[in-house]
Design a protein around this motif. Structure first.
Motif, PDB file in Angstrom:
ATOM      1  N   TYR A   1       0.831  -1.204   0.000  1.00 31.67           N
ATOM      2  CA  TYR A   1       0.000   0.000   0.000  1.00 31.67           C
ATOM      3  C   TYR A   1       0.867   1.256   0.000  1.00 31.67           C
ATOM      4  N   ARG A   2       1.864   1.300   0.890  1.00 26.94           N
ATOM      5  CA  ARG A   2       2.759   2.475   0.968  1.00 26.94           C
ATOM      6  C   ARG A   2       3.522   2.682  -0.331  1.00 26.94           C
ATOM      7  N   LEU A   3       4.062   1.620  -0.896  1.00 29.03           N
ATOM      8  CA  LEU A   3       4.828   1.744  -2.140  1.00 29.03           C
ATOM      9  C   LEU A   3       3.954   2.262  -3.280  1.00 29.03           C
ATOM     10  N   LYS A   4       2.722   1.781  -3.369  1.00 28.52           N
ATOM     11  CA  LYS A   4       1.804   2.248  -4.409  1.00 28.52           C
ATOM     12  C   LYS A   4       1.473   3.725  -4.204  1.00 28.52           C
ATOM     13  N   LYS A   5       1.192   4.128  -2.960  1.00 31.77           N
ATOM     14  CA  LYS A   5       0.889   5.541  -2.679  1.00 31.77           C
ATOM     15  C   LYS A   5       2.056   6.433  -3.071  1.00 31.77           C
ATOM     16  N   TRP A   6       3.265   6.037  -2.697  1.00 32.43           N
ATOM     17  CA  TRP A   6       4.451   6.838  -3.000  1.00 32.43           C
ATOM     18  C   TRP A   6       4.730   6.895  -4.494  1.00 32.43           C
ATOM     19  N   SER A   7       4.268   5.897  -5.241  1.00 33.15           N
ATOM     20  CA  SER A   7       4.469   5.868  -6.692  1.00 33.15           C
ATOM     21  C   SER A   7       3.360   6.594  -7.436  1.00 33.15           C
ATOM     22  N   GLY A   8       2.391   7.149  -6.712  1.00 31.91           N
ATOM     23  CA  GLY A   8       1.309   7.894  -7.331  1.00 31.91           C
ATOM     24  C   GLY A   8       0.171   7.036  -7.841  1.00 31.91           C
ATOM     25  N   ILE A   9       0.130   5.782  -7.451  1.00 36.76           N
ATOM     26  CA  ILE A   9      -0.943   4.886  -7.864  1.00 36.76           C
ATOM     27  C   ILE A   9      -2.122   5.076  -6.908  1.00 36.76           C
ATOM     28  N   GLU A  10      -3.311   5.289  -7.467  1.00 40.52           N
ATOM     29  CA  GLU A  10      -4.493   5.450  -6.624  1.00 40.52           C
ATOM     30  C   GLU A  10      -4.895   4.103  -6.053  1.00 40.52           C
ATOM     31  N   VAL A  11      -4.956   4.051  -4.733  1.00 43.17           N
ATOM     32  CA  VAL A  11      -5.372   2.831  -4.045  1.00 43.17           C
ATOM     33  C   VAL A  11      -6.329   3.206  -2.924  1.00 43.17           C
ATOM     34  N   GLU A  12      -7.223   2.302  -2.640  1.00 48.42           N
ATOM     35  CA  GLU A  12      -8.169   2.517  -1.556  1.00 48.42           C
ATOM     36  C   GLU A  12      -7.456   2.293  -0.222  1.00 48.42           C
ATOM     37  N   THR A  13      -7.723   3.165   0.741  1.00 48.36           N
ATOM     38  CA  THR A  13      -7.118   3.026   2.058  1.00 48.36           C
ATOM     39  C   THR A  13      -7.673   1.780   2.737  1.00 48.36           C
ATOM     40  N   PRO A  14      -6.798   0.850   3.127  1.00 45.23           N
ATOM     41  CA  PRO A  14      -7.293  -0.368   3.765  1.00 45.23           C
ATOM     42  C   PRO A  14      -7.827  -0.086   5.162  1.00 45.23           C
ATOM     43  N   PHE A  15      -8.774  -0.882   5.586  1.00 48.52           N
ATOM     44  CA  PHE A  15      -9.319  -0.765   6.936  1.00 48.52           C
ATOM     45  C   PHE A  15      -8.692  -1.844   7.809  1.00 48.52           C
TER      46      PHE A  15
END
Length: 106
Positions: A63-77
């Motif tokens: 999740y962190r790597l995708k966020k830092w790469s600018g990939i839109e991801v849903e925040t996990p619960f």
């Protein structure tokens, strides 16, 4: 999130769980990375203990790597139902998100 076991046979605590395990993620050229997991101190006798991580570890890193790469991801619960009081003094020095930045590395 992880489980810790005290390695001191004379300690009565045995082990504990934590929903806050400090990590550092570093990215290197070629989109390589490593994730370093930090130990915590035993509340009963103070030696450091390495965590046994739960199944969400890889998911959280991804999740962190995708966020830092600018990939839109849903925040996990993640459930907070077992979250207890946090004791920053037992975290590996300087790597606790609950310690104010100006107090780190003192």
């Amino acid at each position: 999130m992880g489980q810790f076991t005290c390695r001191n046979d004379n300690c009565g605590t045995g082990g504990w769980s934590s929903r806050m395990v400090a990590i550092t993620i570093r990215q290197y050229p070629g989109r390589n990375y490593n994730a370093r997991v930090y130990h915590q101190r035993c509340q009963g006798c103070s030696p450091l203990s390495r965590p046994f991580l739960d199944g969400s570890y890889a998911e959280r890193i991804a999740y962190r790597l995708k966020k830092w790469s600018g990939i839109e991801v849903e925040t996990p619960f993640y459930s907070d139902e077992s979250k207890g009081p946090h004791q920053s003094s037992l975290c590996k020095a300087g790597h606790c998100s609950q310690i104010k930045k100006e107090d780190r590395f003192l």
